[in-house]
Design a protein around this motif. Structure first.
Motif, mmCIF file in Angstrom:
data_model
loop_
_atom_site.group_PDB
_atom_site.id
_atom_site.type_symbol
_atom_site.label_atom_id
_atom_site.label_comp_id
_atom_site.label_asym_id
_atom_site.label_seq_id
_atom_site.Cartn_x
_atom_site.Cartn_y
_atom_site.Cartn_z
ATOM 1 N N ILE A 41 -40.564 111.125 -77.346
ATOM 2 C CA ILE A 41 -40.074 110.528 -75.988
ATOM 3 C C ILE A 41 -39.087 111.438 -75.712
ATOM 4 C CG2 ILE A 41 -39.171 108.617 -74.716
ATOM 5 C CD1 ILE A 41 -41.891 108.111 -76.303
ATOM 6 N N PHE A 42 -39.011 112.056 -74.479
ATOM 7 C CA PHE A 42 -38.025 112.931 -73.856
ATOM 8 C C PHE A 42 -37.214 112.004 -72.793
ATOM 9 C CE2 PHE A 42 -40.667 115.704 -76.071
ATOM 10 C CZ PHE A 42 -39.827 116.985 -76.322
ATOM 11 N N PHE A 597 -46.417 98.109 -65.844
ATOM 12 C CA PHE A 597 -47.757 98.535 -65.851
ATOM 13 C C PHE A 597 -48.020 99.882 -66.105
ATOM 14 C CE2 PHE A 597 -47.966 94.778 -62.585
ATOM 15 C CZ PHE A 597 -48.378 93.829 -63.362
ATOM 16 N N VAL A 598 -47.409 100.853 -65.852
ATOM 17 C CA VAL A 598 -47.443 102.384 -66.483
ATOM 18 C C VAL A 598 -47.426 102.280 -67.884
ATOM 19 C CG1 VAL A 598 -46.528 104.606 -66.422
ATOM 20 C CG2 VAL A 598 -46.835 103.437 -64.245
ATOM 21 N N TYR A 599 -46.405 101.568 -68.288
ATOM 22 C CA TYR A 599 -46.131 101.485 -69.824
ATOM 23 C C TYR A 599 -47.242 100.662 -70.476
ATOM 24 C CZ TYR A 599 -45.001 98.447 -73.758
ATOM 25 O OH TYR A 599 -45.295 97.719 -75.205
ATOM 26 N N SER A 600 -47.740 99.564 -69.624
ATOM 27 C CA SER A 600 -48.963 98.815 -70.377
ATOM 28 C C SER A 600 -50.131 99.584 -70.311
ATOM 29 C CB SER A 600 -49.245 97.773 -69.338
ATOM 30 O OG SER A 600 -48.141 96.794 -69.506
ATOM 31 N N LEU A 601 -50.493 100.418 -69.435
ATOM 32 C CA LEU A 601 -51.757 101.247 -69.604
ATOM 33 C C LEU A 601 -51.585 102.425 -70.737
ATOM 34 C CD1 LEU A 601 -54.295 101.726 -67.897
ATOM 35 C CD2 LEU A 601 -53.109 103.079 -66.441
ATOM 36 N N THR A 631 -39.283 111.120 -69.170
ATOM 37 C CA THR A 631 -38.823 110.207 -68.151
ATOM 38 C C THR A 631 -37.477 110.517 -67.847
ATOM 39 O OG1 THR A 631 -38.824 107.810 -67.220
ATOM 40 C CG2 THR A 631 -38.145 108.398 -69.632
ATOM 41 N N HIS A 632 -37.131 110.119 -66.638
ATOM 42 C CA HIS A 632 -35.670 110.256 -66.259
ATOM 43 C C HIS A 632 -35.141 108.730 -66.039
ATOM 44 C CE1 HIS A 632 -37.619 109.065 -62.389
ATOM 45 N NE2 HIS A 632 -36.394 108.785 -61.842
ATOM 46 N N ASN A 633 -36.041 107.731 -66.182
ATOM 47 C CA ASN A 633 -35.696 106.345 -65.835
ATOM 48 C C ASN A 633 -35.444 105.615 -67.068
ATOM 49 O OD1 ASN A 633 -36.675 103.269 -65.320
ATOM 50 N ND2 ASN A 633 -36.555 104.218 -63.279
ATOM 51 N N LEU A 634 -34.206 104.905 -67.212
ATOM 52 C CA LEU A 634 -33.935 104.295 -68.471
ATOM 53 C C LEU A 634 -34.904 102.749 -68.619
ATOM 54 C CD1 LEU A 634 -29.986 104.817 -68.087
ATOM 55 C CD2 LEU A 634 -31.636 105.803 -69.981
ATOM 56 N N ASP A 635 -34.990 102.379 -67.529
ATOM 57 C CA ASP A 635 -36.026 101.124 -67.742
ATOM 58 C C ASP A 635 -37.225 101.469 -68.619
ATOM 59 O OD1 ASP A 635 -34.291 99.323 -66.731
ATOM 60 O OD2 ASP A 635 -34.864 99.618 -64.726
ATOM 61 N N PHE A 636 -37.940 102.697 -67.976
ATOM 62 C CA PHE A 636 -39.070 102.926 -68.713
ATOM 63 C C PHE A 636 -38.641 103.444 -69.944
ATOM 64 C CE2 PHE A 636 -42.540 106.426 -68.880
ATOM 65 C CZ PHE A 636 -43.734 105.527 -69.027
ATOM 66 N N LEU A 637 -37.626 103.967 -70.294
ATOM 67 C CA LEU A 637 -37.392 104.580 -71.774
ATOM 68 C C LEU A 637 -37.407 103.130 -72.719
ATOM 69 C CD1 LEU A 637 -36.753 106.499 -73.768
ATOM 70 C CD2 LEU A 637 -34.015 106.287 -72.653
ATOM 71 N N LYS A 638 -36.882 102.101 -72.057
ATOM 72 C CA LYS A 638 -36.509 100.599 -72.732
ATOM 73 C C LYS A 638 -38.062 100.176 -73.090
ATOM 74 C CE LYS A 638 -35.553 97.458 -70.436
ATOM 75 N NZ LYS A 638 -35.030 96.392 -69.450
ATOM 76 N N TYR A 639 -39.017 100.447 -72.160
ATOM 77 C CA TYR A 639 -40.205 100.179 -72.310
ATOM 78 C C TYR A 639 -40.884 100.801 -73.480
ATOM 79 C CZ TYR A 639 -40.401 96.662 -68.474
ATOM 80 O OH TYR A 639 -39.814 95.913 -67.536
ATOM 81 N N TYR A 676 -29.856 101.380 -77.676
ATOM 82 C CA TYR A 676 -29.493 100.225 -76.763
ATOM 83 C C TYR A 676 -30.392 100.517 -75.309
ATOM 84 C CZ TYR A 676 -25.944 99.255 -79.826
ATOM 85 O OH TYR A 676 -25.190 98.859 -81.002
ATOM 86 N N VAL A 677 -30.431 101.889 -74.948
ATOM 87 C CA VAL A 677 -30.980 102.085 -73.672
ATOM 88 C C VAL A 677 -30.724 101.357 -72.502
ATOM 89 C CG1 VAL A 677 -33.452 102.406 -72.784
ATOM 90 C CG2 VAL A 677 -33.267 102.121 -75.302
ATOM 91 N N THR A 678 -29.322 101.404 -71.917
ATOM 92 C CA THR A 678 -28.976 101.168 -70.786
ATOM 93 C C THR A 678 -28.289 102.036 -70.266
ATOM 94 O OG1 THR A 678 -27.019 99.814 -71.670
ATOM 95 C CG2 THR A 678 -28.924 98.550 -71.924
ATOM 96 N N GLU A 679 -28.135 102.185 -69.117
ATOM 97 C CA GLU A 679 -27.324 103.218 -68.154
ATOM 98 C C GLU A 679 -25.841 102.993 -68.450
ATOM 99 O OE1 GLU A 679 -27.510 105.746 -64.036
ATOM 100 O OE2 GLU A 679 -28.379 103.914 -64.057
ATOM 101 N N PHE A 680 -25.629 101.690 -68.407
ATOM 102 C CA PHE A 680 -24.157 101.315 -68.687
ATOM 103 C C PHE A 680 -23.618 101.835 -69.951
ATOM 104 C CE2 PHE A 680 -20.772 97.999 -69.949
ATOM 105 C CZ PHE A 680 -20.057 98.156 -68.724
ATOM 106 N N ASN A 681 -24.209 101.871 -71.220
ATOM 107 C CA ASN A 681 -23.754 102.532 -72.429
ATOM 108 C C ASN A 681 -23.441 104.093 -72.083
ATOM 109 O OD1 ASN A 681 -25.663 100.098 -73.377
ATOM 110 N ND2 ASN A 681 -23.942 100.378 -74.604
ATOM 111 N N PHE A 682 -24.688 104.365 -71.651
ATOM 112 C CA PHE A 682 -25.008 106.088 -71.196
ATOM 113 C C PHE A 682 -23.502 106.268 -70.356
ATOM 114 C CE2 PHE A 682 -25.836 109.571 -68.513
ATOM 115 C CZ PHE A 682 -26.287 110.534 -69.499
ATOM 116 N N LEU A 683 -23.142 105.729 -69.319
ATOM 117 C CA LEU A 683 -21.907 106.060 -68.413
ATOM 118 C C LEU A 683 -20.952 106.051 -69.250
ATOM 119 C CD1 LEU A 683 -23.585 104.414 -65.057
ATOM 120 C CD2 LEU A 683 -23.317 106.879 -65.649
ATOM 121 N N PHE A 684 -20.567 104.753 -70.198
ATOM 122 C CA PHE A 684 -19.422 104.807 -70.750
ATOM 123 C C PHE A 684 -19.334 106.021 -71.764
ATOM 124 C CE2 PHE A 684 -17.194 103.480 -74.769
ATOM 125 C CZ PHE A 684 -16.226 102.895 -74.183
ATOM 126 N N HIS A 685 -20.458 106.295 -72.353
ATOM 127 C CA HIS A 685 -20.248 107.531 -73.392
ATOM 128 C C HIS A 685 -19.727 108.705 -72.558
ATOM 129 C CE1 HIS A 685 -21.848 110.687 -76.251
ATOM 130 N NE2 HIS A 685 -21.115 109.940 -76.907
#
Length: 819
Positions: A41-42, A597-601, A631-639, A676-685
């Motif tokens: 995963i990138f 759904f992309v993740y599910s597929l 991916t650039h999307n943290l939600d998709f990364l979480k899935y 953790y995969v949240t942008e909140f953690n990333f921004l704090f870091h």
């Protein structure tokens, strides 16, 4: 699994990857070089280089690389040690499938230009059960790499046996080659460095040629004596030419002939004195006295008596002219004998130093022979001398000449032998260089002969030949197994071709659109190129409510493109071949439901094992060899974390692509982002990094450059949850910072002015105020710590800095007065 990609060794001159080195950048906490796993995963923001990486993989699929890159270079390493680069795109032997914007442009031209069409593709038909059963039977016989079953298992076993045989042969050959190399040119002991018979350019090729010479039946090794002579010859320097001996002209024959003549000659006195004839000694005494008295004295010098007057007349008649002439001839002969006798020691002077050492033995033998003959020759001359002296002393008494044993012929033969040696030595001077070359060659061959006997070269060659035969047999078995696999695959492809149905490709895309994404109105339609003639082929057309669709939204384009790619993984060239798959950022402009759904597929049609029946038994097998998703999307990364095996250390690997100005780098994903995969953690870091970064370090420029956006987004989220009540003209920053109005104002300015140009274009070309960024970041952290220490501690823990406050490190966070 065989054929997996282990790492991208290097990338050069490809967009934001100017000189990337995997071994330098991609290392784990123990500083070990990380490698790709089965699932990879990138994460990277837009324009960080994700698509560039996908283009490297697509080059492996299409065997082409974009001509938009100037002198691109890259190299990938595969399991087993093989590599692929921009110069070897067709040798990897793997099935690669890549979803990126290039795939969309090449296959779904309608999305770019609504006047264009969409490439059709064929998947296995679903109506001919008998053919499918036959295909499954052949596929079961073909087997697979995973469980090493069937014909593929036999091929893998034969290939492994061949590799072992090849290695055994190679090791044995290399071992012998090393021995030959050392003997040929190893410093100190190699033939190349031997001063006696070495060759400045002697090498393995030459020693092999020498071995070929000495192993022939015609070669006979030199004896120890010959070896010694060769060494003596090599020590020789060119000699001066030896002159012919001029003092050997023997007079023996002439002397013997003269002696015989004179000894046997008869003479008679005119009036002999009988007393003198009877006494040779007296006659000699009288003759001598005559010379002392005649015409000199009147008295006898012995007794003093007067000499008779007729004395001289009587003596003249006795010692007449004939006797005197004979006497003179005898005296002359004695002189010749004496002179010849005196020449004997110097007849032939032999100097070994004038000759080459290989003539020494012959010269010594000749000198000894000459010494013996010279002695005999002198004795012969002495014998003649005695006879001549006897006749001289008794001049009137003829003697029978007794001829001594002659050695004249032997002496002349010895002289001839010497002359032969002399000529040979002189000739040897002319051929010395060539002879020494032959001696060197003979010594070198003898050295090689000794060497191959010491190492038992014949046994070594026999062993290597046996290993070579074993390797040939193993290769033959491997080729036979491969032919069976190729024939079986050809049969399977032949059967699949009978099931080939391009119209099913569109149906499969529609199945994904409808069942996974719920788009009932949007679909692909397979249209015959020549209506009524299915053999002419198909083209795909996007329809909405059964009419050709135009003006598709960006989200719709993304869905159709991704469903098309997923369906194409089941085309006749891909299905069952366990491809290496790269999916580049598939969820652009999609809402949260579509992201899921992309993740599910991906989960259902790629990661989840495929079920198949084998001999009545239901089995499972992997659909893919390796999977790469960016991916650039943290939600998709979480899935993506939910994918089977996505959190197993031995099956998954997470990476982050960081861009600093115009250059990107790949590193392992930080723990907080992976776990953790949240942008909140990333921004704090990012704020934490800015507060603790070294100002003078160029590597920290990106955290200063992005600080405005990062701080603004973090504070919006943080303050929203801290102050959720809606208050008119609510200034959450002022409420958060409390009495530190200056700090609130400074933070607000940085958040707004450095996250937007705010109408002031000149700000984009001014240097960033780094100390101001660092100070504000530190102040934000201090305020969070003051307001909510528990949350602050949890945030530190989420980014791997849980020991920051307990470590005893100095507190770098400023107070309001510092601002």
């Amino acid at each position: 699994m065989s054929g997996e990609i282990k790492k991208i060794d290097s990338i050069k001159n490809m967009a934001v990857f100017q000189d990337f080195r995997w071994a330098t950048s991609v290392r784990d906490g123990g500083n070990n070089i990380a490698e790709f796993k089965k699932i990879n995963i990138f994460y990277g923001r837009n324009y960080s280089g994700k698509t560039t990486l996908s283009r490297i993989f697509r080059a492996l699929e299409t065997s082409l690389i974009s001509d938009k890159y100037s002198s691109p270079e890259f190299q990938l390493s595969f399991d087993g040690g093989s590599t692929a680069s921009q110069n070897s795109l067709t040798r990897h032997g793997q099935v690669v499938r890549v979803f990126n914007e290039d795939f969309v442009r090449d296959n779904l031209r309608f999305i770019v230009d609504d006047e264009q069409t969409i490439n059709s593709f064929a998947i296995l038909g679903e109506d001919n059960t008998k053919l499918e059963e036959e295909i499954e039977k052949h596929e079961a016989e073909l087997g697979g790499e995973e469980d090493k079953s069937g014909l593929i298992g036999e091929l893998l076993g034969a290939d492994e046996k061949f590799k072992r045989a090849q290695k055994a042969h190679g090791d044995k050959s290399s071992e012998l080659e090393k021995k030959l190399s050392d003997k040929a040119n190893k410093a100190g002991t190699g033939i190349k460095h031997n001063k006696a018979f070495g060759d400045a350019i002697y090498n393995v090729t030459k020693i092999k040629k020498d071995i070929s010479t000495i192993t022939k039946d015609t070669y006979s090794p030199p004896t120890d004596e010959q070896v010694g002579k060769f060494h003596d010859l090599l020590r020789e320097e060119p000699k001066t030419e030896i002159s012919e001996s001029s003092s050997f002209n023997l007079q023996y024959t002439a002397i013997t002939l003269k002696a015989k003549e004179l000894l046997e000659k008869k003479i008679q006195a005119s009036d002999p004195i009988q007393e003198l004839l009877n006494d040779a000694a007296l006659a000699s005494w009288v003759r001598t006295g005559r010379g002392h008295h005649q015409k000199k004295r009147d008295k006898c010098a012995f007794c003093g008596s007067d000499l008779p007057e007729d004395l001289w007349e009587k003596l003249d008649k006795h010692f007449n002219q004939e006797s005197e002439e004979l006497r003179q001839a005898l005296e002359s002969l004695l002189g010749s004998i004496e002179r010849e006798r005196a020449r004997v020691p110097n007849l032939l002077k032999i100097k070994n130093s004038d000759f080459y050492s290989n003539f020494t033995a012959d010269l010594d033998s000749l000198a000894e022979q000459l010494s013996t003959l010279s002695t005999s020759y002198s004795q012969s001359l002495d014998s003649i001398k005695e006879q001549v002296e006897k006749r001289r002393d008794d001049i009137f008494a003829p003697l029978e000449f007794k001829t001594p044993e002659s050695v004249e012929e032997d002496l002349n033969a010895s002289r001839d032998s010497y002359e032969q040696l002399r000529n040979e030595s002189n000739q040897f001077t002319a051929s010395l260089s060539a002879d020494q070359s032959e001696a060197r060659a003979a010594l070198r061959l003898h050295e090689v002969y000794t060497f191959i006997n010491d190492i038992k070269y014949g046994d070594e060659c026999t062993a290597i030949e046996a290993l070579n035969e074993a390797m040939g047999k193993a290769e033959e078995d491997k080729n036979t197994a491969k032919e069976k696999v190729d024939a079986k695959r050809e049969k399977i492809n032949e059967l699949k071709a009978q099931l080939k149905d391009e119209s099913k490709g569109a149906d499969r895309v529609n199945d994904y659109l409808n069942n996974f994404f719920g788009h009932q109105s949007l679909s692909l339609k397979a249209i015959e190129e020549t209506p009524g003639d299915a053999s002419s082929g198909y083209r795909f057309e996007v329809t909405r409510n059964d009419k050709k669709a135009f003006h598709l939204s960006e989200g719709e384009c993304s869905l159709i493109a991704f469903c098309y790619f997923m369906a194409k993984l089941e085309d006749i060239e891909t299905k069952g071949n366990q491809p290496i798959i790269w999916i580049d950022d598939p969820i652009s402009s999609l809402d949260a439901n579509h992201i899921f759904f992309v993740y599910s597929l991906i989960n259902a049609k790629i990661v989840s094992p495929e079920k198949y029946e084998d001999g009545g038994e239901l089995k499972e097998r992997d659909r893919f060899k390796q999977l790469f998703v960016s991916t650039h999307n943290l939600d998709f990364l979480k899935y993506l974390k939910r994918l089977p095996g996505a959190l197993a250390k031995n099956k998954s690997q997470y990476f982050i692509i960081n861009r600093t100005e115009q250059v990107s780098d790949i590193t392992l994903m930080p723990r907080y982002l992976k776990n953790y995969v949240t942008e909140f953690n990333f921004l704090f870091h990012q704020i934490y990094k800015c507060a603790h970064a070294q100002i003078e370090c160029n590597e920290n420029h990106d955290c200063y450059y992005n600080f405005g956006n990062n701080a603004r987004k973090f504070l919006e989220a943080f303050l929203y949850y801290k102050y959720p009540n809606a208050v008119e003209k609510d200034d959450k920053l002022a409420r958060f910072f409390g009495e530190d109005a200056l700090a609130a104002s400074l933070t607000d300015r940085i958040n707004n002015e450095f996250s937007h140009l705010a109408g002031v274009f000149e700000r984009s070309v001014l240097p960033i105020d780094v100390p101001e960024m660092k100070t504000t970041a530190a102040f934000i952290l201090r305020k969070i710590q003051e307001k909510d220490p528990d949350q602050y501690s949890a945030l530190l823990q989420s980014i791997g800095e849980e020991n920051a406050q307990q470590s005893g490190a100095p507190d770098v966070l400023p107070s309001a007065g510092d601002l």
